[in-house]
Design an enzyme around this catalytic site. Structure first.
Site, PDB file in Angstrom:
ATOM      1  N   SER A 199       0.740  -1.210   0.093  1.00  0.00           N
ATOM      2  CA  SER A 199      -0.006   0.001  -0.077  1.00  0.00           C
ATOM      3  C   SER A 199       0.957   1.105  -0.044  1.00  0.00           C
ATOM      4  O   SER A 199       0.299   2.510  -0.515  1.00  0.00           O
ATOM      5  CB  SER A 199      -0.922   0.016   1.144  1.00  0.00           C
ATOM      6  OG  SER A 199      -0.352   0.021   2.531  1.00  0.00           O
ATOM      7  N   HIS A 227      -5.404  -3.495  -2.648  1.00  0.00           N
ATOM      8  CA  HIS A 227      -5.204  -2.472  -3.873  1.00  0.00           C
ATOM      9  C   HIS A 227      -4.917  -2.958  -4.907  1.00  0.00           C
ATOM     10  O   HIS A 227      -4.777  -2.212  -5.981  1.00  0.00           O
ATOM     11  CB  HIS A 227      -3.790  -1.717  -3.165  1.00  0.00           C
ATOM     12  CG  HIS A 227      -3.734  -0.898  -2.201  1.00  0.00           C
ATOM     13  ND1 HIS A 227      -4.202   0.336  -1.911  1.00  0.00           N
ATOM     14  CD2 HIS A 227      -3.733  -1.187  -0.901  1.00  0.00           C
ATOM     15  CE1 HIS A 227      -4.335   0.956  -0.819  1.00  0.00           C
ATOM     16  NE2 HIS A 227      -3.698  -0.085  -0.107  1.00  0.00           N
ATOM     17  N   LYS A 258     -11.823   0.541  -2.243  1.00  0.00           N
ATOM     18  CA  LYS A 258     -10.576   0.981  -2.983  1.00  0.00           C
ATOM     19  C   LYS A 258     -10.916   0.937  -4.275  1.00  0.00           C
ATOM     20  O   LYS A 258     -11.824   1.957  -4.738  1.00  0.00           O
ATOM     21  CB  LYS A 258      -9.243   0.422  -2.650  1.00  0.00           C
ATOM     22  CG  LYS A 258      -8.964   0.599  -1.159  1.00  0.00           C
ATOM     23  CD  LYS A 258      -7.529   0.088  -0.600  1.00  0.00           C
ATOM     24  CE  LYS A 258      -7.275  -0.051   0.862  1.00  0.00           C
ATOM     25  NZ  LYS A 258      -7.703   1.086   1.552  1.00  0.00           N
TER      26      LYS A 258
HETATM   27  C1  LIG Z   1      -3.153  -3.341   2.275  1.00  0.00           C
HETATM   28  C2  LIG Z   1      -4.323  -2.901   3.010  1.00  0.00           C
HETATM   29  N1  LIG Z   1      -5.253  -3.877   3.542  1.00  0.00           N
HETATM   30  C3  LIG Z   1      -6.571  -3.429   4.351  1.00  0.00           C
HETATM   31  C4  LIG Z   1      -6.814  -2.136   4.596  1.00  0.00           C
HETATM   32  C5  LIG Z   1      -8.100  -1.841   5.204  1.00  0.00           C
HETATM   33  O1  LIG Z   1      -9.200  -1.740   4.408  1.00  0.00           O
HETATM   34  P1  LIG Z   1     -10.205  -0.823   4.573  1.00  0.00           P
HETATM   35  O2  LIG Z   1     -10.042   0.457   4.159  1.00  0.00           O
HETATM   36  O3  LIG Z   1     -11.362  -1.329   3.695  1.00  0.00           O
HETATM   37  O4  LIG Z   1     -10.636  -1.031   6.276  1.00  0.00           O
HETATM   38  C6  LIG Z   1      -6.039  -1.239   3.820  1.00  0.00           C
HETATM   39  C7  LIG Z   1      -6.431   0.171   3.968  1.00  0.00           C
HETATM   40  O5  LIG Z   1      -5.832   1.123   3.735  1.00  0.00           O
HETATM   41  C8  LIG Z   1      -4.719  -1.614   3.134  1.00  0.00           C
HETATM   42  O6  LIG Z   1      -4.023  -0.776   2.535  1.00  0.00           O
END
Ligand SMILES: Cc1ncc(COP(=O)(O)O)c(C=O)c1O
Length: 407
Positions: A199, A227, A258
């Site tokens: 991310s 992502h 996202k």
């Molecule tokens: C790699 C990753 N996993 C999980 C999440 C969490 O997702 P959510 O925003 O739907 O809670 C994010 C959020 O930024 C993320 O970047």
């Protein structure tokens, strides 16, 4: 006609009252955060976001959201959500286990299973909850987790919650991962966890190698496609599909928040595994389901991912040209290989200065500082999205290069 949010929002909140004695320590903590240059603003967005975003009254070209396919502000999702709300009411009212699992959720889980070409999927209130709940369900004391050093906070917290032993391997270092697992023959269960598209760095996990290592060590492999969902693969299901690794990945986690422009998280895999998860994933059992309207909007986004493959193709081409421009000017983009393009600034103050210079040039490109990245790796993170024009990307790249060369 898009709805407007016209109620005035003051950018000058009332001064905070003195803290009660029991909370007085918070002031000292905040002073430490300020002294380290790590205080974060609480910005307010006005109206719908897309190519542009208005934050605290300033309208900028938006490189700060994860709206990779441009669906977050798409009126087709809004319509699907209002239809869903009309049919099933707004609140889910209870956990999915009790009465919160609506027809809209059922349709969404089926659509996700079809998109990922797996037997079943389970929807969570957020991607964060999907990761923490699933990891903590899979392993416990006596088990071992191998986790990439740059995994997302929700994976890190899931590892902590599980109370299993955790070994961190350097980012994408497969020899180190192999050695970590070889040193754990006594562990009851072994689990490898990784983002597929990281991310903050925009780098990709070496999925074929991970599958091979998981197989050799009889470890479970859980990947987080947060992502990558919607962005990679012929069907748009993510990097597991794009790299042809579905057979070697045991559990896929993802988010609807996202590229899909909605909200919520999911876990996908074999039907028996998903059925067991309904008995073991505490954030699914003990948290109210997200509203059916959101499930309806996410299902619409999955339909659009299938119907509009040109969006991910154009996104990939524009992001590649943008990265190429920065790299050929000698900038450090942390090995990025996708639509997430970090410009590494190292010190938090340098990241904030670059972000401010880009805002002055008309772009919202947020500075990312610890704890979101390790100390010494502050950066400015540009999320390239489908709605950015070639001109937006060229102008932004030139502004970044100009700032870097004047520094
Ligand atoms: C790699 C990753 N996993 C999980 C999440 C969490 O997702 P959510 O925003 O739907 O809670 C994010 C959020 O930024 C993320 O970047």
């Amino acid at each position: 006609m898009p709805c407007r949010l016209d109620s005035p929002v003051s950018s000058h909140p009332a001064p905070a009252a003195a803290l009660p004695a029991a909370l007085a320590w918070v002031e000292a903590e905040l002073d430490t955060i300020r002294a380290a240059g790590l205080e974060r603003p609480a910005r307010v967005r006005q109206g719908r976001q897309g190519r542009e975003v208005t934050l605290d009254g300033h309208t900028l070209v938006n490189f700060g959201s994860n709206d990779y396919l441009g669906y977050a502000g798409d009126v087709r999702l809004t319509k699907a959500a209002s239809k869903g709300a009309c049919a099933e009411g707004f609140g889910a009212g209870a956990s999915p286990l009790v009465s919160g699992h609506s027809l809209a959720h059922e349709r969404l889980e089926q659509a996700l299973a079809d998109l990922l070409a797996v037997e079943a999927a389970l929807v969570f209130p957020s991607g964060f909850a999907a990761n923490t709940a699933t990891i903590a369900a899979l392993v416990s004391p006596g088990d071992f987790i191998a986790s990439d050093a740059r995994n997302h906070a929700s994976i890190i917290d899931g590892c902590r919650l599980s109370r299993a032993e955790v070994g961190i391997y350097p980012h994408r270092d497969m020899a180190a991962l192999d050695a970590l697992l070889a040193a754990q023959p006594q562990a009851r269960r072994r689990l490898i966890v990784t983002d597929t598209l990281f991310s903050m760095d925009g780098t990709r996990a070496p999925l074929a190698d991970l599958c091979d290592i998981a197989d050799r060590h009889r470890a479970m492999l859980l990947v987080d496609e947060a992502h990558a969902t919607g962005v990679f693969g012929d069907r748009g299901s993510g990097l597991v599909e794009a790299t042809n690794c579905a057979a070697g990945v045991h559990v896929r986690v993802g988010t609807l928040s996202k590229a899909l422009g909605a909200a919520g998280g999911f876990v996908a895999g074999p039907a028996t595994f998903i059925h067991w998860l309904r008995h073991a994933a505490r954030a699914w059992i003990f948290s109210t389901a997200h509203p059916p309207a959101i499930a309806a909007a996410a299902t619409k986004a999955i339909e659009l991912v299938a119907a509009e493959p040109h969006r991910r193709e154009e996104l990939a081409a524009r992001a590649a040209a943008f990265r190429e421009r920065l790299v050929s000017a000698g900038l450090d983009i942390s090995g990025a290989e996708a639509q997430i393009v970090p410009i590494v600034a190292r010190a938090p103050e340098a990241a904030v200065a670059l972000s401010a210079a880009l805002a002055a040039a008309g772009f919202f490109v947020p500075a990312i500082r610890p704890p979101s990245v390790p100390h010494g790796r502050s950066l400015v993170r540009a999320s390239v999205c489908w709605h950015h024009s070639d001109d937006d990307l060229t102008t932004l790249a030139n502004a970044v290069i100009r700032h870097a060369h004047c520094d």
